[in-house]
Design a protein around this motif. Structure first.
Motif, PDB file in Angstrom:
ATOM      1  N   THR A  97       0.835  -1.201   0.000  1.00  0.00           N
ATOM      2  CA  THR A  97       0.000   0.000   0.000  1.00  0.00           C
ATOM      3  C   THR A  97       0.868   1.249   0.000  1.00  0.00           C
ATOM      4  O   THR A  97       1.960   1.264   0.562  1.00  0.00           O
ATOM      5  N   ILE A 101       3.853   4.488  -4.235  1.00  0.00           N
ATOM      6  CA  ILE A 101       4.156   3.217  -4.899  1.00  0.00           C
ATOM      7  C   ILE A 101       3.306   3.099  -6.155  1.00  0.00           C
ATOM      8  O   ILE A 101       3.796   2.756  -7.224  1.00  0.00           O
ATOM      9  N   CYS A 102       2.022   3.355  -6.015  1.00  0.00           N
ATOM     10  CA  CYS A 102       1.114   3.347  -7.161  1.00  0.00           C
ATOM     11  C   CYS A 102       0.033   4.387  -6.916  1.00  0.00           C
ATOM     12  O   CYS A 102      -0.300   4.689  -5.777  1.00  0.00           O
ATOM     13  N   GLU A 111      -3.433   3.295  -1.195  1.00  0.00           N
ATOM     14  CA  GLU A 111      -3.920   2.519  -2.324  1.00  0.00           C
ATOM     15  C   GLU A 111      -3.228   1.162  -2.329  1.00  0.00           C
ATOM     16  O   GLU A 111      -2.064   1.057  -1.984  1.00  0.00           O
ATOM     17  N   LYS A 112      -3.983   0.128  -2.742  1.00  0.00           N
ATOM     18  CA  LYS A 112      -3.406  -1.208  -2.854  1.00  0.00           C
ATOM     19  C   LYS A 112      -2.655  -1.305  -4.170  1.00  0.00           C
ATOM     20  O   LYS A 112      -3.151  -0.905  -5.206  1.00  0.00           O
ATOM     21  N   CYS A 113      -1.432  -1.829  -4.085  1.00  0.00           N
ATOM     22  CA  CYS A 113      -0.559  -1.887  -5.246  1.00  0.00           C
ATOM     23  C   CYS A 113      -0.169  -3.325  -5.554  1.00  0.00           C
ATOM     24  O   CYS A 113      -0.349  -4.221  -4.736  1.00  0.00           O
ATOM     25  N   THR A 114       0.426  -3.516  -6.726  1.00  0.00           N
ATOM     26  CA  THR A 114       0.896  -4.831  -7.145  1.00  0.00           C
ATOM     27  C   THR A 114       2.406  -4.934  -6.955  1.00  0.00           C
ATOM     28  O   THR A 114       3.083  -3.930  -6.715  1.00  0.00           O
ATOM     29  N   ASP A 117       4.153  -2.782  -9.440  1.00  0.00           N
ATOM     30  CA  ASP A 117       4.183  -1.374  -9.017  1.00  0.00           C
ATOM     31  C   ASP A 117       5.319  -1.141  -8.027  1.00  0.00           C
ATOM     32  O   ASP A 117       6.019  -0.136  -8.095  1.00  0.00           O
TER      33      ASP A 117
END
Length: 144
Positions: A97, A101-102, A111-114, A117
């Protein structure tokens, strides 16, 4: 006929002993993952090499130990990152998150990232994160 039967049994026994010896000396999952996860980079040896994992201080926990660590995120390879002096791997279920990062760094909510990312943000540099590591694998990566 008994001579060939004896030879067959002898050859089978030798083959069994050789296979058993190879099996017992093979690296297990804890050996292969632990070697990369417990290594720390040094100027004279690349990350992941046996020379790089020499401990500097007996009171300091070895690199890759379980715990939560903060520091600058550094890209080593896809899915393999460094925070401070700790090398860690990113798994599919790692919780990532952070707006830097993203997404939009201006938004207040995380925000939730991969993993992709996270790799891209690490390559860009100058990102401070907090990472929770267990057995060399990140469970959570959060932007600070």
């Amino acid at each position: 006929m008994s001579l060939s039967r004896t030879r067959s049994r002898t050859l089978a026994a030798i083959g069994f002993l050789a296979a058993t010896g190879l099996f017992l000396t093979a690296c297990g999952p804890e050996d292969s993952a632990g070697a990369d996860a417990s290594s720390s980079p040094s100027a004279s040896a690349p990350a992941g090499s046996p020379a790089a994992s020499g401990g500097a201080d007996a009171t300091e926990a070895p690199a890759g130990s379980d715990g939560t660590f903060s520091g600058t995120l550094t890209f080593l390879a896809p899915g393999k990152l460094l925070v401070g002096e700790r090398v860690f791997w990113v798994a599919e279920d790692t919780e990532i998150t952070g707006g830097d990062i993203c997404g939009d760094p201006e938004t207040a909510e995380a925000e939730k990232c991969t993993a992709d990312d996270l790799d891209a943000a690490a390559e860009a540099g100058n990102l401070t994160v907090e990472v929770t590591i267990k057995k060399g694998i990140a469970g959570r990566v959060t932007q600070k």
